[in-house]
Motif scaffolding. Structure first.
Motif, mmCIF file in Angstrom:
data_model
loop_
_atom_site.group_PDB
_atom_site.id
_atom_site.type_symbol
_atom_site.label_atom_id
_atom_site.label_comp_id
_atom_site.label_asym_id
_atom_site.label_seq_id
_atom_site.Cartn_x
_atom_site.Cartn_y
_atom_site.Cartn_z
ATOM 1 N N ALA A 123 -26.268 12.456 -29.336
ATOM 2 C CA ALA A 123 -27.637 12.819 -28.970
ATOM 3 C C ALA A 123 -28.039 14.151 -29.595
ATOM 4 O O ALA A 123 -29.163 14.310 -30.083
ATOM 5 N N ALA A 124 -27.111 15.103 -29.590
ATOM 6 C CA ALA A 124 -27.391 16.404 -30.202
ATOM 7 C C ALA A 124 -27.626 16.268 -31.700
ATOM 8 O O ALA A 124 -28.494 16.920 -32.278
ATOM 9 N N GLY A 125 -26.845 15.391 -32.331
ATOM 10 C CA GLY A 125 -27.014 15.151 -33.765
ATOM 11 C C GLY A 125 -28.358 14.546 -34.107
ATOM 12 O O GLY A 125 -28.854 14.702 -35.230
ATOM 13 N N LEU A 126 -28.966 13.876 -33.125
ATOM 14 C CA LEU A 126 -30.287 13.272 -33.330
ATOM 15 C C LEU A 126 -31.421 14.204 -32.883
ATOM 16 O O LEU A 126 -32.583 13.797 -32.862
ATOM 17 N N GLY A 127 -31.044 15.434 -32.513
ATOM 18 C CA GLY A 127 -32.073 16.441 -32.232
ATOM 19 C C GLY A 127 -32.419 16.669 -30.780
ATOM 20 O O GLY A 127 -33.394 17.364 -30.492
ATOM 21 N N ASP A 128 -31.655 16.111 -29.842
ATOM 22 C CA ASP A 128 -31.957 16.311 -28.429
ATOM 23 C C ASP A 128 -31.457 17.687 -27.982
ATOM 24 O O ASP A 128 -30.254 17.948 -27.965
ATOM 25 N N VAL A 129 -32.382 18.565 -27.604
ATOM 26 C CA VAL A 129 -32.027 19.934 -27.229
ATOM 27 C C VAL A 129 -31.173 19.963 -25.967
ATOM 28 O O VAL A 129 -30.208 20.733 -25.872
ATOM 29 N N ASN A 130 -31.526 19.149 -24.996
ATOM 30 C CA ASN A 130 -30.770 19.135 -23.743
ATOM 31 C C ASN A 130 -29.322 18.680 -23.957
ATOM 32 O O ASN A 130 -28.424 19.101 -23.223
ATOM 33 N N ALA A 131 -29.107 17.842 -24.939
ATOM 34 C CA ALA A 131 -27.748 17.393 -25.239
ATOM 35 C C ALA A 131 -26.920 18.559 -25.772
ATOM 36 O O ALA A 131 -25.713 18.660 -25.490
ATOM 37 N N HIS A 132 -27.557 19.454 -26.537
ATOM 38 C CA HIS A 132 -26.857 20.655 -27.008
ATOM 39 C C HIS A 132 -26.381 21.483 -25.818
ATOM 40 O O HIS A 132 -25.253 22.004 -25.810
ATOM 41 N N HIS A 168 -41.831 23.811 -22.725
ATOM 42 C CA HIS A 168 -40.653 23.281 -23.415
ATOM 43 C C HIS A 168 -40.330 21.846 -23.004
ATOM 44 O O HIS A 168 -39.586 21.151 -23.709
ATOM 45 N N ARG A 169 -40.900 21.368 -21.894
ATOM 46 C CA ARG A 169 -40.654 19.995 -21.459
ATOM 47 C C ARG A 169 -41.622 19.010 -22.102
ATOM 48 O O ARG A 169 -41.457 17.800 -21.992
ATOM 49 N N GLY A 170 -42.659 19.518 -22.759
ATOM 50 C CA GLY A 170 -43.617 18.639 -23.412
ATOM 51 C C GLY A 170 -44.729 18.183 -22.473
ATOM 52 O O GLY A 170 -44.888 18.711 -21.367
ATOM 53 N N ASP A 171 -45.496 17.202 -22.913
ATOM 54 C CA ASP A 171 -46.621 16.679 -22.137
ATOM 55 C C ASP A 171 -46.313 15.282 -21.623
ATOM 56 O O ASP A 171 -45.546 14.531 -22.238
ATOM 57 N N PRO A 184 -31.902 9.226 -28.627
ATOM 58 C CA PRO A 184 -31.072 10.353 -28.185
ATOM 59 C C PRO A 184 -31.195 10.654 -26.691
ATOM 60 O O PRO A 184 -30.242 11.111 -26.075
ATOM 61 N N VAL A 185 -32.371 10.399 -26.109
ATOM 62 C CA VAL A 185 -32.545 10.640 -24.673
ATOM 63 C C VAL A 185 -31.662 9.704 -23.868
ATOM 64 O O VAL A 185 -31.000 10.102 -22.902
#
Length: 217
Positions: free
Chosen positions: A188-197, A86-89, A162-163
């Motif tokens: 940030a959440a509106g731009l799709g950042d999951v951690n911001a949610h 979930h953290r990516g590469d 967003p990050v």
């Protein structure tokens, strides 16, 4: 032994041949045609059968190879390394980022999350060549103080990163400015950042920067 029973040898020594011989029923030898559909053994996927009757009849002969292959498949699934998490590469080595956040470094200049291995390799390269410190990803010069880092982050925020917005929200949260933190997390959440949610959920849970709904406690 009849010709039908010898049609397909599913002993352990002949597994390679079985894999290439799945176009006919392992028990009766009938080929797959329009009105005959063969179904795989769902335990080992080595052989196929035209009916449940053929599968049951062939079970005594196939049992040993089936168990061996099924165990091998379980081991492959158990020890298979995930393609990512979930953290990516890491954008440099393309290896999944460690689950431990303490083993990664985020770059203020480009908001890229770099594994510590690549960051360390870049430090060694710079030290050996007597180079000025740069971002290992975008090669932007690294600031020497916190003010420079803040300026880089604000530059990324103006670019709708967003990050960077989430990180600025975190900084405001730590300073006790929950209203500003809420605003940055929301953007940030509106731009799709999951951690911001997640950060927004924490604010709502704690009632910081937003009105806490005590009825949902």
């Amino acid at each position: 032994m009849s010709d039908d029973s010898a049609a397909v040898d599913t002993s352990c020594e002949n597994e390679a041949e079985v894999v290439d011989n799945t176009s006919c029923c392992a028990s009766c030898g009938v080929a797959e045609i329009d009105d005959i559909k063969l179904k795989e053994c769902t335990a080992c996927y080595l052989v196929r059968y035209c009916s449940i009757k053929c599968q049951k009849a062939h079970r005594p002969k196939h049992k040993r190879a089936c168990k061996k292959r099924a165990a091998k498949l379980r081991d492959e699934l158990l020890f298979k390394q995930p393609e990512s998490n979930h953290r990516g590469d890491c954008p440099i080595c393309m290896i999944p980022l460690p689950l431990d956040p303490g083993k990664t470094t985020i770059m203020a200049c480009c908001s890229k999350l770099i594994c510590d291995g690549c960051d360390y390799a870049n430090d060694i390269r710079e030290a050996e060549a007597s180079l000025d410190p740069e971002c290992p990803f975008c090669r932007e010069t690294r600031p020497s103080d916190d003010k420079g880092l803040d300026n880089q982050r604000m530059k990324r925020i103006k670019a709708n990163d967003p990050v960077a917005m989430r990180r600025e929200g975190t900084e405001n949260y730590l300073k006790g400015d929950y209203i500003s933190a809420f605003e940055y997390f929301t953007k940030a959440a509106g731009l799709g950042d999951v951690n911001a949610h997640y950060k927004l959920a924490v604010l709502y849970d704690e009632g910081k920067g937003v009105e806490k709904d005590s009825r949902k406690e």
